[in-house]
Motif scaffolding. Structure first.
Motif, PDB file in Angstrom:
ATOM      1  N   GLN A 142     -44.410  87.768 -44.451  1.00 44.12           N
ATOM      2  CA  GLN A 142     -43.258  87.227 -45.176  1.00 44.12           C
ATOM      3  C   GLN A 142     -43.704  86.130 -46.144  1.00 44.12           C
ATOM      4  O   GLN A 142     -43.238  86.077 -47.285  1.00 44.12           O
ATOM      5  N   GLU A 143     -44.593  85.271 -45.691  1.00 41.45           N
ATOM      6  CA  GLU A 143     -45.088  84.173 -46.518  1.00 41.45           C
ATOM      7  C   GLU A 143     -45.825  84.706 -47.751  1.00 41.45           C
ATOM      8  O   GLU A 143     -45.616  84.242 -48.864  1.00 41.45           O
ATOM      9  N   VAL A 144     -46.674  85.689 -47.544  1.00 40.47           N
ATOM     10  CA  VAL A 144     -47.500  86.232 -48.622  1.00 40.47           C
ATOM     11  C   VAL A 144     -46.678  87.045 -49.613  1.00 40.47           C
ATOM     12  O   VAL A 144     -46.892  86.962 -50.825  1.00 40.47           O
ATOM     13  N   THR A 145     -45.738  87.843 -49.123  1.00 41.92           N
ATOM     14  CA  THR A 145     -44.969  88.724 -50.007  1.00 41.92           C
ATOM     15  C   THR A 145     -43.697  88.078 -50.547  1.00 41.92           C
ATOM     16  O   THR A 145     -43.180  88.494 -51.579  1.00 41.92           O
ATOM     17  N   GLY A 146     -43.177  87.086 -49.819  1.00 41.54           N
ATOM     18  CA  GLY A 146     -41.909  86.483 -50.217  1.00 41.54           C
ATOM     19  C   GLY A 146     -40.712  87.334 -49.846  1.00 41.54           C
ATOM     20  O   GLY A 146     -39.596  87.080 -50.301  1.00 41.54           O
ATOM     21  N   LEU A 147     -40.927  88.351 -49.021  1.00 42.56           N
ATOM     22  CA  LEU A 147     -39.857  89.259 -48.621  1.00 42.56           C
ATOM     23  C   LEU A 147     -39.304  88.875 -47.249  1.00 42.56           C
ATOM     24  O   LEU A 147     -40.034  88.357 -46.407  1.00 42.56           O
ATOM     25  N   SER A 148     -38.036  89.162 -47.035  1.00 40.77           N
ATOM     26  CA  SER A 148     -37.423  88.892 -45.736  1.00 40.77           C
ATOM     27  C   SER A 148     -37.829  89.966 -44.724  1.00 40.77           C
ATOM     28  O   SER A 148     -38.300  91.042 -45.094  1.00 40.77           O
ATOM     29  N   LYS A 149     -37.593  89.663 -43.472  1.00 37.40           N
ATOM     30  CA  LYS A 149     -37.883  90.611 -42.398  1.00 37.40           C
ATOM     31  C   LYS A 149     -37.109  91.911 -42.612  1.00 37.40           C
ATOM     32  O   LYS A 149     -37.672  93.005 -42.505  1.00 37.40           O
TER      33      LYS A 149
END
Length: 87
Positions: free
Chosen positions: A20-27
């Motif tokens: 999540q941190e690396v991609t900026g995407l939510s779960k």
């Protein structure tokens, strides 16, 4: 032994929070993309089914594949604007 970045030997196991941190995407978004095959699958550790991880190289490769598509769209937009200026 020297381990080159991007090789299998250099692969790290990333938990959901790191992905999540690396991609900026939510779960939710990550799991939706996984369901449709548009994001790398996760794996479970052999000692537990509750903890999952992603291979860092898989996530990095997915990220790299996102950039060319955007560049292509941008190149098309620039080309069309350039063509309009020539007319």
């Amino acid at each position: 032994m020297i381990v080159e970045p991007g090789t299998v030997a250099h692969t790290e196991f990333w938990p959901l929070t790191r992905v999540q941190e690396v991609t900026g995407l939510s779960k939710t978004t990550l799991y939706d993309l996984m369901k449709t095959g548009r994001f790398p699958r996760s794996y479970s550790y052999q000692f537990t089914d509750k903890r999952r991880f992603w291979l860092s190289n898989d996530v990095k490769r997915w990220q790299q594949n996102q950039v060319p598509n955007r560049r292509t769209e941008l190149e098309v937009e620039i080309d069309s604007e350039f063509d309009a200026l020539l007319k």
